[in-house]
Design a protein around this motif. Sequence first.
Motif, PDB file in Angstrom:
ATOM      1  N   VAL A  57       0.834  -1.211   0.000  1.00 52.60           N
ATOM      2  CA  VAL A  57       0.000   0.000   0.000  1.00 52.60           C
ATOM      3  C   VAL A  57       0.869   1.262   0.000  1.00 52.60           C
ATOM      4  CG1 VAL A  57      -2.049  -1.107   0.977  1.00 52.60           C
ATOM      5  CG2 VAL A  57      -0.301  -0.184   2.517  1.00 52.60           C
ATOM      6  N   LYS A  58       2.062   1.144  -0.614  1.00 58.39           N
ATOM      7  CA  LYS A  58       2.934   2.319  -0.731  1.00 58.39           C
ATOM      8  C   LYS A  58       2.244   3.404  -1.554  1.00 58.39           C
ATOM      9  CE  LYS A  58       5.196   0.286  -4.753  1.00 58.39           C
ATOM     10  NZ  LYS A  58       6.315  -0.550  -5.201  1.00 58.39           N
ATOM     11  N   ASN A  59       2.796   4.607  -1.508  1.00 65.01           N
ATOM     12  CA  ASN A  59       2.272   5.688  -2.340  1.00 65.01           C
ATOM     13  C   ASN A  59       0.769   5.911  -2.109  1.00 65.01           C
ATOM     14  OD1 ASN A  59       4.163   6.854  -4.593  1.00 65.01           O
ATOM     15  ND2 ASN A  59       2.061   7.267  -5.218  1.00 65.01           N
ATOM     16  N   VAL A  83       3.556 -13.756  -0.029  1.00 65.62           N
ATOM     17  CA  VAL A  83       3.533 -12.958  -1.259  1.00 65.62           C
ATOM     18  C   VAL A  83       3.194 -11.524  -0.860  1.00 65.62           C
ATOM     19  CG1 VAL A  83       2.808 -14.973  -2.588  1.00 65.62           C
ATOM     20  CG2 VAL A  83       1.089 -13.345  -1.773  1.00 65.62           C
ATOM     21  N   ARG A  84       3.604 -10.556  -1.658  1.00 58.49           N
ATOM     22  CA  ARG A  84       3.287  -9.150  -1.345  1.00 58.49           C
ATOM     23  C   ARG A  84       2.759  -8.506  -2.621  1.00 58.49           C
ATOM     24  NH1 ARG A  84       8.886  -9.638  -2.050  1.00 58.49           N
ATOM     25  NH2 ARG A  84       9.525  -8.046  -3.538  1.00 58.49           N
ATOM     26  N   VAL A  85       1.522  -8.096  -2.565  1.00 59.57           N
ATOM     27  CA  VAL A  85       0.791  -7.753  -3.776  1.00 59.57           C
ATOM     28  C   VAL A  85       0.157  -6.382  -3.654  1.00 59.57           C
ATOM     29  CG1 VAL A  85      -1.167  -8.452  -5.199  1.00 59.57           C
ATOM     30  CG2 VAL A  85       0.350 -10.186  -4.265  1.00 59.57           C
ATOM     31  N   GLY A  86       0.394  -5.548  -4.659  1.00 63.61           N
ATOM     32  CA  GLY A  86      -0.259  -4.246  -4.712  1.00 63.61           C
ATOM     33  C   GLY A  86      -1.205  -4.167  -5.895  1.00 63.61           C
ATOM     34  N   SER A  87      -0.645  -4.015  -7.095  1.00 63.09           N
ATOM     35  CA  SER A  87      -1.433  -3.778  -8.308  1.00 63.09           C
ATOM     36  C   SER A  87      -2.630  -4.715  -8.460  1.00 63.09           C
ATOM     37  CB  SER A  87      -0.540  -3.939  -9.530  1.00 63.09           C
ATOM     38  OG  SER A  87       0.607  -3.143  -9.399  1.00 63.09           O
ATOM     39  N   ALA A  88      -2.412  -6.007  -8.250  1.00 61.93           N
ATOM     40  CA  ALA A  88      -3.492  -6.978  -8.484  1.00 61.93           C
ATOM     41  C   ALA A  88      -4.667  -6.707  -7.548  1.00 61.93           C
ATOM     42  CB  ALA A  88      -2.977  -8.406  -8.312  1.00 61.93           C
ATOM     43  N   ALA A 113      -1.493   3.845  -1.069  1.00 61.48           N
ATOM     44  CA  ALA A 113      -2.241   2.758  -1.713  1.00 61.48           C
ATOM     45  C   ALA A 113      -2.423   3.027  -3.204  1.00 61.48           C
ATOM     46  CB  ALA A 113      -3.580   2.502  -1.021  1.00 61.48           C
ATOM     47  N   TYR A 114      -1.298   3.306  -3.861  1.00 59.82           N
ATOM     48  CA  TYR A 114      -1.257   3.534  -5.314  1.00 59.82           C
ATOM     49  C   TYR A 114      -2.172   4.687  -5.724  1.00 59.82           C
ATOM     50  CZ  TYR A 114       1.282  -0.937  -5.822  1.00 59.82           C
ATOM     51  OH  TYR A 114       2.201  -1.950  -5.739  1.00 59.82           O
ATOM     52  N   GLY A 115      -2.393   5.600  -4.792  1.00 59.12           N
ATOM     53  CA  GLY A 115      -3.242   6.750  -5.087  1.00 59.12           C
ATOM     54  C   GLY A 115      -4.675   6.599  -4.606  1.00 59.12           C
ATOM     55  N   THR A 157       5.115 -10.922  -6.453  1.00 62.36           N
ATOM     56  CA  THR A 157       4.286  -9.718  -6.477  1.00 62.36           C
ATOM     57  C   THR A 157       3.134  -9.971  -7.468  1.00 62.36           C
ATOM     58  OG1 THR A 157       5.698  -8.692  -8.145  1.00 62.36           O
ATOM     59  CG2 THR A 157       6.258  -8.257  -5.838  1.00 62.36           C
ATOM     60  N   SER A 158       2.509  -8.921  -7.964  1.00 66.68           N
ATOM     61  CA  SER A 158       1.229  -9.086  -8.668  1.00 66.68           C
ATOM     62  C   SER A 158       1.272  -9.961  -9.912  1.00 66.68           C
ATOM     63  CB  SER A 158       0.676  -7.721  -9.064  1.00 66.68           C
ATOM     64  OG  SER A 158       0.233  -7.063  -7.914  1.00 66.68           O
ATOM     65  N   SER A 159       2.421 -10.059 -10.580  1.00 63.17           N
ATOM     66  CA  SER A 159       2.510 -10.916 -11.740  1.00 63.17           C
ATOM     67  C   SER A 159       2.939 -12.320 -11.327  1.00 63.17           C
ATOM     68  CB  SER A 159       3.490 -10.321 -12.751  1.00 63.17           C
ATOM     69  OG  SER A 159       3.525 -11.125 -13.898  1.00 63.17           O
TER      70      SER A 159
END
Length: 382
Positions: free
Chosen positions: A40-42, A224-229, A44-46, A209-211
């Motif tokens: 959830v950096k940035n 696992v550490r996932v943002g985008s997905a 949470a991606y905005g 990560t997400s991919s």
Amino acid sequence: MSLQLAAHDGPRLCIDLGALEHNWQVVRGVCPGSRVGAVVKNDAYGLGVSNVVPQLWQWGCRDFWVATVDEALAVRACLPADARAAGLRILVLNGLAGLTAEDFAAHGLTPVLAGPHELAALTGYAARHDKRFPVALHLDTGLTRLGFGTAELAQLQSGSRLWDDAQVQLWVTHLGRFHDPEALQCQRQRERFVQWTAQLPRAERSVATSSSVFAGPGWHFEQVRVGSALFGVPIGAHAAELLQPVASLRAPVLRVADVSEGTEVGYAGSYVTGGPRRIATVAMGYGHGLPFSLVNCGHLILAGRPAPIVGGVAMGMVGLDVSGYAPGEIQPGMWAEVYGRQQPLQTLAAAAGVAANVVLALSAALAPHRRQCGAAETMEAA
Ligand SMILES: *Cc1c(COP(=O)(O)O)cnc(C)c1O
């Protein structure tokens, strides 16, 4: 005194929590044997940490990954006071970045140490506090960004004095081709990570990560550490059809004009009409994160259909050719979908020649109005 408006006229970002929960369950489902941490950096991606972190917590997420201590404190602030007792960990990817171990310990934060230059800050911690300092450590297996490289592993071995003061919770590495885990370079990074961690004190390991989380169990390890997905942004070739868009952005039509052949549209005549045309002006520009490169390419969605962008992108406005709509169908005050359920974020980003996360991070963070709303409302947008 601040003025209150009943309605808003700037770009509006809607955050669909149903889609977020769906994506969370999709990710959980592909790696049932691993913990799932949320990146959830940035802010949470905005999307806004306060919009997503309490929900993820409620659905069972206990590990939150951020880049900086400021971001970590924002995550901490929107979780219950007793969250740590309930298993909360906040992992700070940038490492100590010049702060002390005590700065992190005071707020219960776990740095992901960025290299041997950060070890001195831990010396004497156990003597000062009568306990060891919990850390994660970044291993640089090929990205050359953060972490301990192969020549520095000796400092981390089991007998090292470091472990008098520090207690390792996680080994972390990040892929150079994060979007393409099948690439040979990613396979090599994975092999290095496995070899290296086999010689180091045992702890959770995290690569995917997400991919890569969708690239098979060989990537999952213990966390696992996932943002985008989670936010519905597919990365690389994986899982696009499994994920639902969480963010949708819309902006209002300000004017509709019928113009004759040979009319210049936008600054410096970047578009000249080849015949009579109807042009809608929408209040969405590069100052709101619409990519500047969308000159006479890409679409926004109006009345459920794609309307081509004509002319260039100004700070707060962009033109659409709406000649294909029935006369009077497009009116000032209607809302155009910039991205969302009707136009995936990645479609707009591809037209602009940038990654979807570039568009999301800027446009979501810059949207003057961000709020949670359901899928039905995001559909009604255009
Ligand atoms: C941003 C980031 C992530 C999250 O990547 P996604 O592709 O968005 O899931 C994970 N790890 C590190 C080190 C990152 O910088």
